[in-house]
Scaffold this motif. Structure first.
Motif, short mmCIF file in Angstrom:
data_model
loop_
_atom_site.label_atom_id
_atom_site.label_comp_id
_atom_site.label_asym_id
_atom_site.label_seq_id
_atom_site.Cartn_x
_atom_site.Cartn_y
_atom_site.Cartn_z
N MET B 528 0.84 -1.20 0.00
CA MET B 528 0.00 0.00 0.00
C MET B 528 0.87 1.24 0.00
SD MET B 528 -3.07 -0.49 2.64
CE MET B 528 -3.43 -2.10 3.20
N LEU B 529 1.93 1.21 0.81
CA LEU B 529 2.80 2.38 0.87
C LEU B 529 3.49 2.60 -0.46
CD1 LEU B 529 4.51 2.17 4.35
CD2 LEU B 529 2.59 3.55 3.67
N ASP B 530 3.92 1.51 -1.10
CA ASP B 530 4.59 1.67 -2.39
C ASP B 530 3.64 2.23 -3.42
OD1 ASP B 530 6.67 -1.29 -2.05
OD2 ASP B 530 7.07 0.83 -1.65
N ARG B 531 2.40 1.73 -3.41
CA ARG B 531 1.42 2.24 -4.37
C ARG B 531 1.16 3.71 -4.11
NH1 ARG B 531 -4.06 2.74 -5.26
NH2 ARG B 531 -4.05 3.64 -7.35
N ALA B 532 0.98 4.04 -2.81
CA ALA B 532 0.73 5.44 -2.47
C ALA B 532 1.90 6.32 -2.91
CB ALA B 532 0.52 5.58 -0.96
N LEU B 533 3.13 5.83 -2.68
CA LEU B 533 4.30 6.63 -3.04
C LEU B 533 4.38 6.84 -4.54
CD1 LEU B 533 6.84 5.16 -0.55
CD2 LEU B 533 6.27 7.55 -0.77
N SER B 534 4.09 5.81 -5.33
CA SER B 534 4.19 6.00 -6.78
C SER B 534 3.12 6.97 -7.27
CB SER B 534 4.11 4.67 -7.52
OG SER B 534 2.83 4.12 -7.38
N VAL B 535 1.92 6.89 -6.66
CA VAL B 535 0.87 7.82 -7.05
C VAL B 535 1.24 9.25 -6.65
CG1 VAL B 535 -1.48 8.51 -6.53
CG2 VAL B 535 -0.99 6.17 -7.10
N ILE B 536 1.81 9.39 -5.43
CA ILE B 536 2.20 10.74 -4.98
C ILE B 536 3.26 11.30 -5.91
CG2 ILE B 536 3.27 12.05 -3.12
CD1 ILE B 536 2.00 10.15 -1.16
N SER B 537 4.19 10.45 -6.33
CA SER B 537 5.21 10.94 -7.25
C SER B 537 4.60 11.37 -8.57
CB SER B 537 6.25 9.83 -7.48
OG SER B 537 7.29 10.30 -8.28
N GLU B 538 3.65 10.58 -9.06
CA GLU B 538 3.01 10.92 -10.33
C GLU B 538 2.28 12.24 -10.23
OE1 GLU B 538 0.41 7.73 -11.51
OE2 GLU B 538 -0.72 9.12 -12.75
N VAL B 539 1.49 12.39 -9.16
CA VAL B 539 0.74 13.64 -8.99
C VAL B 539 1.72 14.79 -8.74
CG1 VAL B 539 -0.94 14.81 -7.52
CG2 VAL B 539 -1.30 12.48 -8.18
N GLY B 540 2.83 14.50 -8.04
CA GLY B 540 3.83 15.54 -7.82
C GLY B 540 4.43 16.05 -9.10
N ASP B 541 4.65 15.14 -10.06
CA ASP B 541 5.14 15.59 -11.36
C ASP B 541 4.08 16.35 -12.12
OD1 ASP B 541 7.15 12.65 -11.85
OD2 ASP B 541 7.74 14.69 -11.34
N LEU B 542 2.84 15.85 -12.03
CA LEU B 542 1.76 16.51 -12.76
C LEU B 542 1.55 17.93 -12.27
CD1 LEU B 542 -0.66 16.15 -14.71
CD2 LEU B 542 -1.99 15.46 -12.75
N LEU B 543 1.61 18.13 -10.94
CA LEU B 543 1.34 19.44 -10.37
C LEU B 543 2.61 20.23 -10.05
CD1 LEU B 543 -1.41 18.53 -7.77
CD2 LEU B 543 -1.73 19.46 -10.01
N GLN B 544 3.78 19.67 -10.35
CA GLN B 544 5.04 20.37 -10.08
C GLN B 544 5.20 20.67 -8.59
OE1 GLN B 544 7.28 22.52 -12.59
NE2 GLN B 544 7.05 20.44 -13.28
#
Lengths: 88, 570
Positions: B528-544
């Motif tokens: 769950m943490l890994d999935r959350a981290l990859s999603v956070i990274s993706e959204v972090g790139d999307l929103l800078q």
């Protein structure tokens, strides 16, 4: 900064990249939260301001540059001429 | 000064591995200091006396582990753009208010009645302006209805709004299995199956749900007595008392402890309940900079030297009010230093362990356990059962005389309804589980799992380049967003990808420092943490959002600042 993270995201074509840039513009200016008619008002005001800046620079910058060059060449080039004229 | 070693050795031997950040490759000095605190309680006396003398200079001898906290500075460009964003939204706010005033647009918010138009206005502050014109537009990130247990995963009701968040309607669908990074579920006791839920159900069958009285009158069940004795044993103090609501515990008990002629020294970022309690008491309140021991020492010295403001009489009592973990910053209080200061200047200490009880320390006993200090040094220990125990309510613990006094003088004890029996049973069962008295090692495992999850999650987020505030070991992780539009965008994008987060803006935080706050739980698995981290990274790139300008682990204690005293005025 923009280019570094843009490379991480996979943009299939130019259209998607431009859409993402527009999204960043919405987020940074805060327009993202506004209603569509407010967005249009802000975009039109900003666009007209930028258009006026471009038009003004297109019309007046060459004239100002030419005048400035003349002024500076007159300053340096003119001096030796007048002293030569005096001596003669 | 010696601590009873009865419950310590058993749980210590069982749990190996990560003990809240202390890993195997530390230098020998730190390890020997740690062992010194653990296995030779007699040496504690000598250590405490030495600490008192060296309080101002050698902070290193007070701590048995490195204290790593970081609050990276806001990048200048980001701050400027954030102010610009707020400026643009303020202009549009004025435009909308103008339209509403001239009735060009329909007004949805609270207004004064027609008859009161000429009176002094009720609804005109900046905070209401902010609510009308910014909070309403991004309101769909808050108050989302949950329709399952708020465990590691939860179900949300899908909602839609057709008039820009003024009203919501439910589409009828349920968003299933949303990873929950917002609940204060540190040890994973928010569950509807298992021994806690079963025993709570049994108790409901026996005692019912309502108590129909206050503690003082006829609402004192034997369950309450059992729970209070257990809480006192858990914390290592003489006696404890529990209340139905954590907020009310603070706001109703501080007035019973201090009054006029007393001085309260409270941290800058204390919770609203502590501030409210301090104001209700009528004492003088002085604020010191967040977690800053030089500031606190200066205030103490000034208070003792100058006394009360006009008469210069000595203060009746000086009470230092701090929290264990500050939930908006993720920072942990510097408890050894505070205790050394309090002993030196003869002040009292009120420690609010709302977030840290159960979540810190190798045995889960809170920030006192985390630093290895003696629990008798803290005069009033307060905490809540809402976060790590999956129940509701708060407690105050300390000496027998203090608790007896509070039983008759506290507003909450005298007037508030007693706690409901199933909630009390949940507290009893979960506390026994953490202590290991139910015969299993589940509690110990969960404490260890939480520490592991915290360290892992923080390390990964930091490596990705986000700005994370707070201490390396705190399970509360604020991630900075800064810009107002990104607050709403982050909440929505994360929900689209099935992760539920809590985003916070003004007025809970300073206006440009809006953040997303993650609360790690022992119930989160590594997947769950890994999935959350990859999603956070993706959204972090999307929103800078990856603002951080350094990639290495920061490892410094905040240095002494010479202009720290300038703006402190009496």
């Amino acid at each position: 900064m923009i280019c570094a993270s843009a490379c991480k995201m996979n943009f299939k074509n130019l259209r998607e990249y431009l859409a993402w840039l527009y999204y960043q513009y919405l987020l940074i200016t805060g327009i993202y939260v506004l209603e569509p008619w407010e967005k249009s008002i802000f975009n039109s005001i900003l666009f007209s301001a930028i258009a006026m800046v471009i038009y003004t620079s297109y019309v007046f910058v060459p004239i100002h540059v030419r005048l400035a060059l003349e002024f500076f060449s007159g300053l340096f080039g003119g001096q030796p001429e007048s002293t030569m004229a005096l001596m003669n | 000064m010696t601590e009873s070693p009865t419950t310590k050795p058993s749980s210590w031997e069982v749990c190996h591995g990560v003990k809240n950040g202390l890993t195997a490759d530390r230098g020998c000095l730190v390890k020997s200091l740690h062992r010194c605190n653990e296995w030779h309680p007699n040496n504690r006396c000598h250590l405490a006396e030495q600490e008192e003398v060296n309080v101002a200079s050698q902070y290193g001898t007070l701590y048995n582990r490195p204290f790593v906290e970081s609050f990276e500075e806001t990048p200048m460009l980001v701050a400027v753009l954030t102010y610009m964003g707020y400026g643009i939204l303020t202009i549009f706010g004025y435009l909308r208010d103008f339209l509403r005033h001239w009735k060009i647009e329909k007004c949805h918010i609270a207004r004064e009645k027609e008859e009161q138009k000429d009176f002094v206005p009720l609804y005109q502050d900046f905070e209401n302006f902010y609510t009308r014109n910014l909070y309403m537009r991004i309101r769909d990130s808050w108050n989302r209805p949950i329709c399952s247990v708020p465990g590691a995963k939860m179900d949300l009701l899908e909602q839609a709004s057709h008039d820009f968040n003024w009203t919501f309607e439910y589409t009828g669908r349920i968003v299933q299995d949303v990873i929950n990074l917002g609940s204060y579920n540190y040890l994973g006791f928010a569950e509807n199956t298992g021994p806690c839920a079963d025993s709570a159900a049994e108790v409901t069958m026996k005692y019912g749900v309502g108590v129909a009285s206050t503690r003082q009158e006829i609402g004192n069940l034997e369950k309450h007595e059992e729970m209070e004795k257990l809480v006192a044993r858990f914390l290592g103090v003489e006696s404890a008392m529990a209340f139905g609501m954590g907020f009310a515990t603070n706001s109703m008990n501080i007035p019973a402890l201090v009054g006029k002629g007393c001085l309260i020294l409270s941290d800058e970022l204390n919770h609203t309940s502590l501030v409210l309690g301090a104001r209700l008491s009528g004492s003088t309140i002085r604020v010191f900079k967040h977690n800053n021991m030089q500031s606190l020492e200066k205030l103490l010295r000034d208070a003792i030297v100058h006394g009360q403001p006009r008469t210069h009489r000595p203060w009746k009592k000086i009470l230092i009010v701090v929290e264990g973990i500050y939930s908006m910053e993720g920072s942990i209080v510097r408890l050894p230093e505070v205790i050394a200061l309090k002993k030196r200047y003869r002040a009292y200490l009120y420690l609010d362990e709302a977030h840290s009880i159960g979540a810190l320390g190798p045995r889960g006993r809170g920030v006192v356990d985390y630093f290895g200090v003696d629990s008798h040094d803290v005069d009033v220990m307060m905490g809540t059962f809402t976060k790590s125990f999956g129940a509701a309510g708060g407690y105050i613990a300390g000496k027998q005389e203090l608790i007896e006094y509070l039983r008759s003088h506290s507003h909450s004890a005298v007037y508030a309804t007693s706690m409901s029996p199933p909630v009390v049973e949940q507290i009893i069962t979960s506390m026994k589980c953490i202590m290991g008295e139910d015969g299993t090692t589940i509690g110990c495992e969960r404490v260890r799992q939480l520490a592991e999850n915290t360290v892992y999650f923080r390390k990964r987020l930091r490596k990705m380049g986000f700005i994370i505030y707070g201490n390396k070991d705190s399970p509360v992780i604020p991630m900075m967003l800064y810009m107002p539009a990104k607050i709403g965008a982050f909440g929505r994008e994360m929900l689209k990808r099935n992760i539920g987060v809590v985003v916070v803006g003004f007025p809970a935080t300073p206006i440009i420092e809006s953040r997303a706050r993650f609360c790690i739980s022992a119930a989160h698995t590594k997947d769950m943490l890994d999935r959350a981290l990859s999603v956070i990274s993706e959204v972090g790139d999307l929103l800078q959002l990856k603002y951080s300008r350094r990639r290495m682990q920061p490892s410094l204690v905040r240095p002494f600042d010479n202009n720290m005293y300038e703006d402190i005025d009496d």
